[in-house]
Design an enzyme around this catalytic site. Structure first.
Site, PDB file in Angstrom:
ATOM      1  CB  CYS A   1      -0.947   0.014   1.197  1.00 45.24           C
ATOM      2  SG  CYS A   1      -2.219  -1.229   1.044  1.00 45.24           S
ATOM      3  CG  HIS A   2       0.556   3.743   2.083  1.00 45.11           C
ATOM      4  ND1 HIS A   2      -0.383   3.076   2.809  1.00 45.11           N
ATOM      5  CD2 HIS A   2      -0.114   4.570   1.268  1.00 45.11           C
ATOM      6  CE1 HIS A   2      -1.590   3.486   2.451  1.00 45.11           C
ATOM      7  NE2 HIS A   2      -1.463   4.398   1.531  1.00 45.11           N
ATOM      8  N   GLY A   3       4.421   1.034   0.912  1.00 43.03           N
ATOM      9  CA  GLY A   3       5.842   0.711   0.831  1.00 43.03           C
ATOM     10  C   GLY A   3       6.597   0.573   2.138  1.00 43.03           C
TER      11      GLY A   3
END
Lengths: 178, 421
Positions: A142-144
């Site tokens: 999703c956001h690494g």
């Protein structure tokens, strides 16, 4: 009516008014609470609180995902290299410092809630074909966020390590989570 | 105007007891004097009101066939699409109507920004509007969860998790929002309940918005106050007609999506039933949340505030900063037509919002011609807040505005105060 009597009357009025407002406010607060609390988890939701896992069929290097309280729990049978990598990390290199031995009961079994501590996505890394991130553990798409082989946050926006739930060994190969 | 003579005895009888006819007449009828120079940007408020009505009507119909339970929600939506008579039409209107509603309201807001509609004496009108957009965002988010597809589920998870950033009580808040330990049936049930409630809250807010509007009347493209009857024309028939024409044009646009590209704004993943154990590889919100989403992801760790908390504060600040706008802009001139510097920065700001949306649509680790999206997002976020907190106050003090016309009619006729002839 004399001057003193009227000012007495005034303080009495003030007292009555303020105490009425105070009682009313406390009463309203108490009346609101059941409505607020009705949105908290219900008794039957709280009752579904433990999950048992049979570790026998999980081979070294394999992971399984079990459901506990509606959440995915990662159970990983770690390889010797993974354990070594997890134990070798210096605490000062960690975003959320925690030693590997504090995150496991038996070092070959890593058990943790598989929910990214950033915004709740499920990190990848459970399947052999999944990306495992730069630290060989898990990677949240999703956001690494990158997690290491102990499930600790190493890089990315997540603030905390993957949480370890309360669990206990019922036998050598059975674990009760919760 | 309220003493209007009604000939029909029934209307007369009612009017004497409840003056509803004069109320309607003064709200949207011939009794409402409107600046005579309104352009088409003034169509969007009434269009938004019409779409709100369409959303409520289609929503009520959909609720008759929808089941808010994790085991049936997805299937009940599919049943609406396949078996319920015209269910597909109701759902596609409702689905695309959400996008249309935001599009119209965003244009309506940019209109207000350009023509200074937020300025004295319309500050409260503007603030009520900000509450409307906040209520719309909450409604849209919860509605998006109801079909219980993959995007629904993970949008609910990610957004409710934002509240865990609150120090100390964050986790308790999230559990309370969920009614459990993850997004599950209790969450779906309450979202359905709120999704049904909030449109009526919006309706009430719109009513208050209009009430405030009618006190000082509409702003207008030159931003000069109404000086007298020569500056106005009655709302009906002039603007009812103009609004109807705009409605026709808008409906062509709206219905194009409903009938020819109904899933244009949708994510294919939402036709996969929610699976709490698998996160889709790319979670992306609806287009109207993309700028706010880019702001959420742009904030790094600052000092003692974690990136997560900072992102959440920035995302709420993204909308809430609008509340301060009437006091940040100190320029006595409303319309950007007479504000040469502000006008340019308005368009830079507009482009900045588009850039934020574009960044929000991309993954944070993606790269555009060697520049990471993360950096573009950060620059655009800083500019967004700088526009309100630094540029607008500075421009409003330093800029030398042009002289607006003396009155609305003077602007039309080219002569001062002879419009009444």
């Amino acid at each position: 009516m004399s001057e003193t009597a009227s000012s007495d009357d005034k303080t009495r009025r003030d007292f009555l008014l303020l105490s009425t407002i105070a009682v009313g406010a406390v009463g309203s607060g108490l009346a609101v609470w059941p409505f607020v609390d009705s949105m908290n988890p219900a008794a039957d939701t709280l009752a579904l609180s433990t999950t048992e896992v049979d570790l026998e069929p999980i081979e070294e290097g394999q992971s399984i995902t079990v459901v506990w309280q509606g959440k995915p729990v990662f159970v990983r049978h770690r390889t010797a290299e993974e354990i070594k990598a997890a134990e070798a990390v210096a605490l000062e290199d960690l975003i959320d410092p925690q030693a590997d031995k504090d995150r496991v009961k038996k070092s070959e079994w890593l058990i943790m809630v598989g929910i990214c501590t950033h915004l709740g996505c499920i990190p990848l890394g459970q399947k052999a074909s999944d990306p495992k991130g730069e630290f060989g553990g898990w990677f949240c798409p999703c956001h690494g966020s990158h997690y290491d082989t102990s499930g600790r946050i190493r890089k990315g926006p997540a603030p905390k390590n993957l949480p370890v739930p309360a669990y206990q060994y019922l036998t050598d190969t059975t674990v009760k989570i919760g | 105007m309220s003493n209007k003579f009604y000939e029909n005895p029934v209307i007369k009888w009612i009017e004497y007891r409840l003056p509803i006819f004069s109320f309607i007449d003064e709200s949207v009828g011939s009794g409402y004097p409107t600046p005579k120079n309104l352009n088409y940007w003034w169509n969007f408020g009434s269009l938004a009101g019409i779409v709100l009505t369409i959303m409520i009507v289609t929503g009520i119909v959909l609720a008759m066939s929808y089941t808010p339970h994790v085991d049936y929600a997805f299937e009940s939506v599919e049943r609406i699409m396949r078996d319920v008579n015209y269910g597909w039409l109701m759902r596609y209107i409702h689905m695309n109507g959400g996008s249309m509603f935001f599009l119209l309201v965003y244009i309506h807001m940019f209109r207000g920004l350009y023509y200074g509609s937020y300025k004295e004496p319309r500050e409260l009108l503007w603030i009520i509007g900000v509450f409307i957009i906040l209520a719309m965002m909450a409604t849209a988010f919860m509605g998006y969860v109801l079909p219980w597809g993959q995007q629904s589920f993970w949008a609910a998870t990610v957004i409710t998790n934002l509240f865990s950033a609150v120090p100390l009580i964050g986790d308790s808040i999230v559990t309370w929002l969920w009614g459990g330990f993850s997004v599950d049936n209790p969450t779906l049930n309450r979202f359905f309940s709120f999704h049904y409630l909030l449109p009526f809250v919006i309706f009430a807010l719109v009513f208050v918005h209009l009430w405030a509007l009618h006190v000082h009347k509409s702003n207008n493209p030159i931003g000069v106050d109404i000086k007298g009857p020569q500056d106005t024309i009655p709302f009906h028939p002039y603007y009812t007609m103009k609004d109807l024409y705009g409605l026709g044009v808008f409906m062509i646009f709206f219905m194009f999506f409903v009938f020819f590209a109904p899933n244009f704004f949708a994510e294919p993943d939402n036709y996969i039933k929610a699976n709490p154990l698998v996160t889709p590889t790319h979670i992306v919100p609806e287009w109207y949340f993309l700028p706010a989403y880019a702001v959420l992801r742009a904030v790094p760790d600052i000092w003692f505030i974690s990136a997560k908390l900072g992102g959440v504060i920035a995302m709420f600040g993204f909308t809430l900063v609008l509340l301060l706008l009437p006091w940040l802009d100190r320029s006595p001139v409303r319309s950007a037509r007479f504000r040469p510097i502000y006008r340019q920065f308005f368009w830079v700001f507009f482009i900045d919002c588009i850039i934020l949306g574009w960044v929000g649509a991309n993954t944070p680790d993606a790269v555009f011609h060697g520049i990471p999206f993360l950096w573009i997002g950060r620059a655009a976020t800083v500019y967004y807040f700088a526009h309100f907190l630094i540029l607008i106050p500075l421009i409003s003090i330093l800029e030398k505005p042009k002289m607006p016309p003396q009155s609305i009619s003077a602007a039309v006729t080219g002569t001062a105060s002879k419009g009444a002839e």
